[in-house]
Design a protein around this motif. Structure first.
Motif, PDB file in Angstrom:
ATOM      1  N   SER A   1      18.178 -28.749  59.105  1.00  0.00           N
ATOM      2  CA  SER A   1      16.978 -27.913  59.249  1.00  0.00           C
ATOM      3  C   SER A   1      16.246 -27.781  57.924  1.00  0.00           C
ATOM      4  O   SER A   1      15.019 -27.889  57.850  1.00  0.00           O
ATOM      5  N   TRP A   2      17.016 -27.503  56.864  1.00  0.00           N
ATOM      6  CA  TRP A   2      16.447 -27.339  55.520  1.00  0.00           C
ATOM      7  C   TRP A   2      17.327 -28.082  54.526  1.00  0.00           C
ATOM      8  O   TRP A   2      18.546 -27.970  54.555  1.00  0.00           O
ATOM      9  N   GLY A   3      16.676 -28.832  53.627  1.00  0.00           N
ATOM     10  CA  GLY A   3      17.408 -29.584  52.616  1.00  0.00           C
ATOM     11  C   GLY A   3      17.602 -28.796  51.338  1.00  0.00           C
ATOM     12  O   GLY A   3      17.340 -27.593  51.275  1.00  0.00           O
ATOM     13  N   ALA A   4      18.074 -29.482  50.324  1.00  0.00           N
ATOM     14  CA  ALA A   4      18.391 -28.836  49.043  1.00  0.00           C
ATOM     15  C   ALA A   4      17.125 -28.556  48.238  1.00  0.00           C
ATOM     16  O   ALA A   4      16.138 -29.295  48.316  1.00  0.00           O
ATOM     17  N   SER A   5      17.172 -27.494  47.438  1.00  0.00           N
ATOM     18  CA  SER A   5      16.045 -27.087  46.601  1.00  0.00           C
ATOM     19  C   SER A   5      16.046 -27.875  45.291  1.00  0.00           C
ATOM     20  O   SER A   5      17.014 -28.566  44.959  1.00  0.00           O
ATOM     21  N   PRO A   6      14.972 -27.767  44.490  1.00  0.00           N
ATOM     22  CA  PRO A   6      14.959 -28.424  43.173  1.00  0.00           C
ATOM     23  C   PRO A   6      16.109 -27.986  42.268  1.00  0.00           C
ATOM     24  O   PRO A   6      16.497 -28.720  41.354  1.00  0.00           O
ATOM     25  N   ARG A   7      16.661 -26.800  42.536  1.00  0.00           N
ATOM     26  CA  ARG A   7      17.813 -26.353  41.748  1.00  0.00           C
ATOM     27  C   ARG A   7      18.986 -27.330  41.895  1.00  0.00           C
ATOM     28  O   ARG A   7      19.781 -27.513  40.967  1.00  0.00           O
ATOM     29  N   ALA A   8      19.085 -27.975  43.063  1.00  0.00           N
ATOM     30  CA  ALA A   8      20.139 -28.966  43.274  1.00  0.00           C
ATOM     31  C   ALA A   8      19.975 -30.140  42.307  1.00  0.00           C
ATOM     32  O   ALA A   8      20.961 -30.643  41.751  1.00  0.00           O
ATOM     33  N   SER A   9      18.733 -30.584  42.107  1.00  0.00           N
ATOM     34  CA  SER A   9      18.482 -31.687  41.164  1.00  0.00           C
ATOM     35  C   SER A   9      18.902 -31.291  39.753  1.00  0.00           C
ATOM     36  O   SER A   9      19.513 -32.086  39.021  1.00  0.00           O
ATOM     37  N   GLN A  10      18.569 -30.070  39.365  1.00  0.00           N
ATOM     38  CA  GLN A  10      18.949 -29.587  38.031  1.00  0.00           C
ATOM     39  C   GLN A  10      20.465 -29.578  37.861  1.00  0.00           C
ATOM     40  O   GLN A  10      20.999 -30.030  36.843  1.00  0.00           O
ATOM     41  N   TYR A  11      21.165 -29.057  38.882  1.00  0.00           N
ATOM     42  CA  TYR A  11      22.622 -28.944  38.772  1.00  0.00           C
ATOM     43  C   TYR A  11      23.319 -30.297  38.869  1.00  0.00           C
ATOM     44  O   TYR A  11      24.393 -30.486  38.295  1.00  0.00           O
ATOM     45  N   LEU A  12      22.736 -31.245  39.595  1.00  0.00           N
ATOM     46  CA  LEU A  12      23.314 -32.590  39.630  1.00  0.00           C
ATOM     47  C   LEU A  12      23.274 -33.229  38.247  1.00  0.00           C
ATOM     48  O   LEU A  12      24.243 -33.867  37.805  1.00  0.00           O
ATOM     49  N   ILE A  13      22.164 -33.052  37.544  1.00  0.00           N
ATOM     50  CA  ILE A  13      22.042 -33.611  36.195  1.00  0.00           C
ATOM     51  C   ILE A  13      22.976 -32.878  35.224  1.00  0.00           C
ATOM     52  O   ILE A  13      23.709 -33.506  34.441  1.00  0.00           O
ATOM     53  N   LEU A  14      22.972 -31.544  35.268  1.00  0.00           N
ATOM     54  CA  LEU A  14      23.851 -30.782  34.370  1.00  0.00           C
ATOM     55  C   LEU A  14      25.321 -31.093  34.638  1.00  0.00           C
ATOM     56  O   LEU A  14      26.111 -31.269  33.706  1.00  0.00           O
ATOM     57  N   GLY A  15      25.694 -31.149  35.917  1.00  0.00           N
ATOM     58  CA  GLY A  15      27.075 -31.461  36.257  1.00  0.00           C
ATOM     59  C   GLY A  15      27.474 -32.854  35.806  1.00  0.00           C
ATOM     60  O   GLY A  15      28.594 -33.067  35.316  1.00  0.00           O
ATOM     61  N   ALA A  16      26.569 -33.815  35.957  1.00  0.00           N
ATOM     62  CA  ALA A  16      26.835 -35.183  35.507  1.00  0.00           C
ATOM     63  C   ALA A  16      27.013 -35.231  33.991  1.00  0.00           C
ATOM     64  O   ALA A  16      27.900 -35.932  33.475  1.00  0.00           O
TER      65      ALA A  16
END
Length: 325
Positions: A257-272
Motif C-alpha cells: 500500500s505504501w513504500g519506504a520514505s526517503p529516511r530509508a535511503s538515508q539509513y541504507l547509506i549510513l548502515g552500509a
C-alpha cells in the motif's frame, strides 16, 4: 589516531567485541552486528522477539563491553512521561528559601532499553520518541541535553497484543532498524542451558571507551560514498513505492500500500558505511547495502489486504526485490 589507523584496527576491535559478548551470549551474531551498525550510524532499533531470547542481556552486555551507561525502562500502562524524562522537586534551603531541583529520569544514559514500548500509552511513547529525535528533554520550559552517544533499543512482543498501544507507522519510521530475534538452534540452546545453570557468570572486559565510539561515529559520517551507489540506493527505495511507473515490479503494486520514505535511503547509506567501517574498508559497496536492507525496510513497508491474505510478509517482499537488482 587518523582515519587510516582506525580502519586498520577496527576489524580486530570488532572481533574483540564479539568475543567478549560471546562469553555470556550464545549465537545471535547477526543481531549483535546489526546493533553495532545502528549504534555507529547514530540510529535507534526496534527489537521484535518473543520473551526469553536474551534481548535485555544482549544490550546490557554490549553496554559493559563498550563502557557505556545502561538504563532499562519497563513500559507499563500507568507509566508517565515524567517517569522517563525526570521531574522537578521542591526543595528548601537551611534559610527557608524554596527552589525547584531537576531530578534526571532513567533516559539520561548512553544505552536505553525501552522494554515492551507498546504497553504504554501514546503520550509516554511520544516522550521517548521526541528524545530520540532531539537528543534532549524539555521540563518546565528548560532543555536538558542527553548524554552522547544516545542509543535507544525498544522491544515489542509479537505474540501478545491485548492491552497494547501499537506504534503508529510514522513513529516506527524513526527507528533505523527493526531487528527480529528468533529462537536459537538446538545446539545453541543446549549450550545456553549448560552455561546458565551452573551459577557462574564470566567477567567481560571493556573493549572501547565512550570517546572512541564517538570518534567511530564521526568517521562513519565522514566516510565517502560513490555518487553511483547513492543513485542506486534511491532507485531501489523508489521500487518499494507502488505507482504507475513501469519500473516498479508487479508484486509491489499487488502487495504494497505504501513504500519506504526517503529516511530509508538515508539509513541504507549510513548502515552500509557503518558495516564497511566494521569490516575495515574505506568505502561502502552494494553488498553492504544488501546486508542492511532487511532491517531498514521491513518496518517501513505497509502491506495491503491481498498480501496478508496470501501470507506475504514484508521480509518476503524485500528479499524478492533484492533478487531483482
Amino acid at each position: 589516531m587518523n582515519d587510516t589507523e582506525i580502519l586498520e584496527r577496527i576489524g580486530n576491535t570488532k572481533e574483540k567485541i564479539l568475543n567478549e559478548i560471546h562469553k555470556i551470549i550464545v549465537g545471535q551474531d547477526r543481531v549483535i552486528e546489526e546493533i553495532l551498525i545502528a549504534l555507529l550510524s547514530g540510529g535507534h532499533i526496534l527489537i521484535v522477539g518473543v520473551p526469553g531470547l536474551a534481548k535485555t542481556l544482549i544490550v546490557k552486555t554490549l553496554a559493559r563491553v563498550l563502557s557505556l551507561s545502561f538504563s532499562r525502562i519497563q513500559f507499563t500502562p500507568d507509566l508517565m512521561p515524567s517517569d522517563i524524562t525526570g521531574t522537578e522537586i521542591l526543595e528548601e534551603t537551611a534559610s527557608g528559601e524554596r527552589y525547584f531541583r531537576f531530578v534526571k529520569g532513567p533516559i539520561f544514559a548512553n544505552i536505553i532499553l525501552a522494554d515492551e514500548i507498546n504497553r504504554t500509552p501514546p503520550k509516554t511513547q511520544s516522550a521517548l520518541l521526541e528524545a530520540m529525535q532531539e537528543y534532549k528533554v524539555t521540563v518546565a520550559g528548560k532543555d536538558y541535553d542527553l548524554p552522547r552517544p544516545f542509543f535507544v533499543l525498544a522491544t515489542q512482543n509479537p505474540i501478545e497484543h491485548e492491552g497494547t498501544y501499537p506504534l503508529p507507522e510514522a513513529q516506527k519510521d524513526r527507528f533505523m532498524f527493526q531487528v527480529n530475534i528468533y529462537y536459537p538452534t538446538e545446539n545453541e540452546e543446549v549450550k545456553i542451558v549448560e552455561t546458565t545453570t551452573i551459577g557462574y557468570e564470566p567477567e567481560v572486559s571493556s573493549v572501547l571507551t565512550r570517546e572512541e565510539i564517538l570518534k567511530l561515529m564521526d568517521v562513519v559520517r565522514r566516510m565517502p560514498v560513490a555518487p553511483k551507489l547513492i543513485e542506486e540506493v534511491v532507485q531501489f527505495v523508489n521500487l518499494t513505492r507502488p505507482s504507475e511507473n513501469s519500473s516498479v515490479p508487479k508484486f509491489i503494486k499487488e502487495w504494497v500500500s505504501w513504500g519506504a520514505s526517503p529516511r530509508a535511503s538515508q539509513y541504507l547509506i549510513l548502515g552500509a558505511k557503518a558495516r564497511a567501517l566494521l569490516e575495515g574498508r574505506p568505502v561502502p559497496s552494494w553488498d553492504d547495502v544488501r546486508s542492511v536492507a532487511l532491517p531498514v525496510l521491513r518496518h517501513r513497508l505497509i502491506l495491503n489486504f491481498a498480501a496478508e491474505a496470501e501470507g506475504v510478509t514484508s521480509d518476503m517482499v524485500v528479499e524478492k526485490l533484492l533478487n531483482l537488482v
